[in-house]
Design a protein around this motif. Sequence first.
Motif, PDB file in Angstrom:
ATOM      1  N   ALA A 165       0.347  -1.581  -0.204  1.00 13.86           N
ATOM      2  CA  ALA A 165       0.156   0.341  -0.184  1.00 13.86           C
ATOM      3  C   ALA A 165       0.408   1.103  -0.122  1.00 13.86           C
ATOM      4  N   ASP A 166       2.020   1.477   1.317  1.00 13.85           N
ATOM      5  CA  ASP A 166       2.646   2.515   1.210  1.00 13.85           C
ATOM      6  C   ASP A 166       3.536   2.392  -0.771  1.00 13.85           C
ATOM      7  N   LEU A 167       3.980   1.598  -1.040  1.00 17.66           N
ATOM      8  CA  LEU A 167       4.447   1.860  -2.085  1.00 17.66           C
ATOM      9  C   LEU A 167       3.954   1.763  -3.451  1.00 17.66           C
ATOM     10  N   LEU A 168       2.625   1.159  -3.547  1.00 15.97           N
ATOM     11  CA  LEU A 168       1.382   1.973  -4.730  1.00 15.97           C
ATOM     12  C   LEU A 168       0.881   3.268  -4.391  1.00 15.97           C
ATOM     13  N   GLN A 169       1.164   3.586  -2.960  1.00 14.93           N
ATOM     14  CA  GLN A 169       0.851   5.062  -2.822  1.00 14.93           C
ATOM     15  C   GLN A 169       1.722   6.295  -3.414  1.00 14.93           C
ATOM     16  N   SER A 170       2.678   5.368  -3.156  1.00 16.40           N
ATOM     17  CA  SER A 170       3.383   6.391  -4.131  1.00 16.40           C
ATOM     18  C   SER A 170       4.360   6.789  -5.509  1.00 16.40           C
TER      19      SER A 170
END
Length: 192
Positions: A165-170
């Motif tokens: 989720a963190d890297l997809l948000q980024s």
Amino acid sequence: MRKPALYGIHNGTERDGTAYRAELTAFIDSPTCAPEPVLTGELELPKTWWKSLHTDLETIAATPTERVAVRRQWIDRALPQHAGVPAPAEIVWATAHGDCHFANLTVSGPTLLDFEGFGLAPVGYDPALLYAYSLLAPQTAARIRTQFPILDSPAGHTALLVVAADLLQSASRGDHPELTEPLRALVTSIAR
């Protein structure tokens, strides 16, 4: 890239209000394993390197802290929004480096660099982050899964989903868009 290692920070304020920060650092002469967080080529690292990393991450995880690397409120919002899965009801927490990728690990040792993001995160967060940043190097990613069996546990699945989720948000903001498809496939494989 060679970097200084940060060993300690002391903040202080004088009676006249002057604030200062003292940092204890050492120059690390070993290059990092990769120039950027996203690993694009395979790495051949010895068994001793992996054992040392495992020990270091276990030591960090067992270190008490009140700092927070990943907030529960963010997880509750970001997992449905960016990974398309509900946030877990229960999360087990431990201290994490918070930015564990091969551009923050040296070839010798390894030495972990850049601790400014350390704090509480879901158990397995550091191996999950290392794994996610390595998805474009499948042999190295497979080695990470072998070296860190936590990733195949319920707690590890939570950490992988949080990292995804963190890297997809980024990626939605333009950072490392090449990871979008592999991250979505990772989420799908866990959410089945």
